[in-house]
Design a protein around this motif. Structure first.
Motif, short mmCIF file in Angstrom:
data_model
loop_
_atom_site.label_atom_id
_atom_site.label_comp_id
_atom_site.label_asym_id
_atom_site.label_seq_id
_atom_site.Cartn_x
_atom_site.Cartn_y
_atom_site.Cartn_z
N UNK A 225 -17.23 -11.50 10.53
CA UNK A 225 -18.52 -10.86 10.31
C UNK A 225 -18.49 -9.36 10.48
N UNK A 226 -17.32 -8.81 10.62
CA UNK A 226 -17.21 -7.36 10.70
C UNK A 226 -16.26 -6.89 9.60
N UNK A 227 -16.27 -5.61 9.39
CA UNK A 227 -15.43 -5.00 8.37
C UNK A 227 -14.41 -4.10 9.05
N UNK A 228 -13.16 -4.18 8.62
CA UNK A 228 -12.11 -3.31 9.14
C UNK A 228 -11.60 -2.47 7.98
N UNK A 229 -11.60 -1.15 8.19
CA UNK A 229 -11.04 -0.23 7.20
C UNK A 229 -9.84 0.44 7.85
N UNK A 230 -8.68 0.21 7.27
CA UNK A 230 -7.43 0.78 7.78
C UNK A 230 -7.15 2.05 7.00
N UNK A 231 -7.02 3.16 7.72
CA UNK A 231 -6.65 4.43 7.11
C UNK A 231 -5.15 4.58 7.36
N UNK A 232 -4.38 4.44 6.30
CA UNK A 232 -2.93 4.36 6.38
C UNK A 232 -2.28 5.61 5.80
N UNK A 233 -1.22 6.07 6.46
CA UNK A 233 -0.40 7.15 5.91
C UNK A 233 1.05 6.77 6.09
N UNK A 234 1.84 7.10 5.06
CA UNK A 234 3.26 6.76 5.09
C UNK A 234 4.06 7.92 4.51
N UNK A 235 5.19 8.20 5.10
CA UNK A 235 6.03 9.28 4.60
C UNK A 235 6.65 8.97 3.26
N UNK A 236 7.01 7.71 3.03
CA UNK A 236 7.62 7.28 1.78
C UNK A 236 6.69 6.35 1.02
N UNK A 237 7.26 5.66 0.05
CA UNK A 237 6.52 4.70 -0.78
C UNK A 237 6.90 3.30 -0.31
N UNK A 238 5.92 2.58 0.21
CA UNK A 238 6.16 1.23 0.74
C UNK A 238 5.26 0.18 0.12
N UNK B 139 -12.29 -11.09 7.54
CA UNK B 139 -11.89 -11.29 6.14
C UNK B 139 -12.20 -10.08 5.27
N UNK B 140 -13.03 -9.17 5.76
CA UNK B 140 -13.39 -7.97 5.01
C UNK B 140 -12.52 -6.82 5.50
N UNK B 141 -11.35 -6.68 4.88
CA UNK B 141 -10.37 -5.67 5.28
C UNK B 141 -10.07 -4.81 4.06
N UNK B 142 -10.16 -3.51 4.24
CA UNK B 142 -9.89 -2.56 3.17
C UNK B 142 -8.88 -1.54 3.68
N UNK B 143 -8.01 -1.06 2.79
CA UNK B 143 -7.03 -0.04 3.15
C UNK B 143 -7.26 1.20 2.31
N UNK B 144 -7.36 2.35 2.96
CA UNK B 144 -7.35 3.65 2.30
C UNK B 144 -5.99 4.25 2.64
N UNK B 145 -5.19 4.51 1.62
CA UNK B 145 -3.78 4.85 1.85
C UNK B 145 -3.41 6.19 1.25
N UNK B 146 -2.64 6.96 2.03
CA UNK B 146 -1.94 8.15 1.52
C UNK B 146 -0.46 7.86 1.70
N UNK B 147 0.25 7.78 0.61
CA UNK B 147 1.64 7.33 0.64
C UNK B 147 2.54 8.38 0.01
N UNK B 148 3.73 8.53 0.56
CA UNK B 148 4.68 9.52 0.04
C UNK B 148 4.41 10.91 0.57
N UNK B 149 3.77 11.02 1.74
CA UNK B 149 3.36 12.33 2.25
C UNK B 149 4.53 13.19 2.74
N UNK B 150 5.69 12.60 2.95
CA UNK B 150 6.85 13.39 3.39
C UNK B 150 7.87 13.61 2.27
N UNK B 151 7.56 13.18 1.05
CA UNK B 151 8.50 13.35 -0.05
C UNK B 151 8.58 14.80 -0.51
N UNK B 152 7.44 15.47 -0.53
CA UNK B 152 7.39 16.88 -0.91
C UNK B 152 5.98 17.38 -0.62
#
Length: 193
Positions: A119-132, A157-170
């Motif tokens: 009954x709750x919502x989880x929003x994961x704010x994700x950052x990764x140096x590479x592409x995964x 069951x209400x899970x959303x991901x906001x992702x920034x990926x590849x932040x250490x590539x350049x």
């Protein structure tokens, strides 16, 4: 409405998840006036790692109980979760160990485990140096997959991901990834209750 915002990056002002999490919470509160926000910086004020405590008045037990109560009371949980060595920061794991409590957020029954924190919502704010999210490194993603599974186990069951990926590539890759995540927050992310 109650929103619980948890940051776990140790990078301070250089953190992508802190920047994006802050933008997401600001956007959420603009779109949902009256939202009560509770914030925890797990890098600045880390929880001790879980250990059995017999005395409920112990400071670690009190802190753990407070974290659990806040999680259970929240309608929305925003988690700043950078990828560290293919997984999550240990400070975030210590927080999860406080909210994954048998009898409170899950239980075992005749048909196996049952989540009690739905009954709750989880929003994961994700950052990764590479592409995964795809390609050869996808099998090394023990960050987003773990978070989806642990909150699913708790009944969310209400899970959303906001992702920034590849932040250490350049520098250009970081700029593109962060801009795309900000765009998702501004337009594509479901921010209405």
């Amino acid at each position: 409405m109650k929103l619980l915002h948890v940051d776990s990056s140790a990078l301070g002002t250089h953190s992508v998840t802190r920047e994006l999490g802050r933008a997401l919470v600001e956007s959420w509160t603009r779109n949902n006036p009256g939202t009560e926000v509770i914030y925890h910086d797990l890098a600045a004020q880390p929880l001790p790692h879980w250990a059995p405590v017999a005395d409920a008045s112990d400071p670690a037990a009190r802190a753990g109980n407070a974290m659990l109560d806040e999680f259970l009371a929240a309608d929305v949980v925003v988690i700043g979760a950078p990828m560290y060595n293919f997984s999550i920061p240990s400070t975030l794991k210590a927080w999860i160990d406080r909210v994954a409590v048998a009898g409170r957020t899950f239980r075992y029954g005749a048909n196996g485990p049952e989540g009690l924190a739905g009954g709750k919502r989880v929003i994961i704010v994700s950052a990764r140096g590479g592409i995964y999210s795809e390609g050869p490194a996808e099998a090394m993603d023990f960050q987003e997959d773990y978070l989806r599974k642990v909150f699913g186990f708790l009944g969310v069951t209400d899970i959303e991901v906001v992702r920034a990926e590849g932040v250490n590539l350049s520098p250009e890759s970081k700029q593109r990834a962060v801009a795309a995540a900000h765009e998702a927050i501004a337009g594509g992310c479901r921010l209405a209750a």
